[in-house]
Enzyme design. Sequence first.
Site, PDB file in Angstrom:
ATOM      1  N   MET A  95       0.836  -1.203   0.000  1.00 45.78           N
ATOM      2  CA  MET A  95       0.000   0.000   0.000  1.00 45.78           C
ATOM      3  C   MET A  95       0.869   1.252   0.000  1.00 45.78           C
ATOM      4  SD  MET A  95      -2.761  -1.045   2.916  1.00 45.78           S
ATOM      5  CE  MET A  95      -1.532  -1.853   3.946  1.00 45.78           C
ATOM      6  N   GLY A 117       1.436   3.899   5.150  1.00 44.99           N
ATOM      7  CA  GLY A 117       2.320   3.144   4.269  1.00 44.99           C
ATOM      8  C   GLY A 117       2.735   1.794   4.812  1.00 44.99           C
ATOM      9  N   SER A 118       2.480   0.695   4.093  1.00 48.36           N
ATOM     10  CA  SER A 118       2.720  -0.616   4.673  1.00 48.36           C
ATOM     11  C   SER A 118       2.380  -1.710   3.665  1.00 48.36           C
ATOM     12  CB  SER A 118       1.859  -0.780   5.925  1.00 48.36           C
ATOM     13  OG  SER A 118       0.569  -0.287   5.661  1.00 48.36           O
ATOM     14  N   ARG A 119       2.305  -2.969   4.166  1.00 45.95           N
ATOM     15  CA  ARG A 119       1.909  -4.092   3.309  1.00 45.95           C
ATOM     16  C   ARG A 119       1.190  -5.144   4.141  1.00 45.95           C
ATOM     17  NH1 ARG A 119       7.160  -6.955   1.001  1.00 45.95           N
ATOM     18  NH2 ARG A 119       6.024  -8.907   0.877  1.00 45.95           N
TER      19      ARG A 119
END
Length: 221
Positions: A101, A189-191
Amino acid sequence: MRVKIHREGTNIILLLLFILVIFNGLAFLFISYKMIPIIFAVVSGILFLFVVNFFRSPRRHFKGEKTNAVLASVDGTIVALEEVYEPEYLKRNVMQISIFMTIFNVHANWVPVEGVVKYVTHHAGRYLNAYLPKSSTENERSTIVIETDTGHEVLVRQVAGAIARRIVTYPEQGERVYIDDQIGFIKFGSRVDIYLPLDSEIFAKLGDKTVGGITEIAHLK
């Protein structure tokens, strides 16, 4: 799809609004050259709209057959699709699907499969770029394992990124979760990694764009 502000962002948005109102009010009162306060106001408006956009939380409903369906947990781009060994809980080879993301994506996290939560834990860690493969094991992360009604174990891992500093996870062990529910939120912000049995039918491809709670990325055999 209806959109509302996510509960994780309400306090942040109200605090930011208060600070911006005070800051811009003082600027208009004490800076005689009016172009500067106008510029401050425009920049403040853009910042405020960006934060509101980040914390948007669409209400989504999957209309397909839910039994054995695996949905994307988040909006983003598929950056990993491979067979790996999962050492934390499953302790066997599985298919890993990772969705990255950006700060412009919706950051609410949806339940990928329906079932009962068997395991939930949080790990402290680093804040590497979430696009990197090693972020799955080295970054701050939360792990959730869901056992479906057909006996499949699906592991979901929320991974913090270089900007993300807080992972929120809602389910508790023993709780039943549904596809239209949210499992949490990752700020800035990440996954999310999803680990599936090797015999799963995979629909996703590298580079695909996903919509959390809507895009069917796989089907459990």
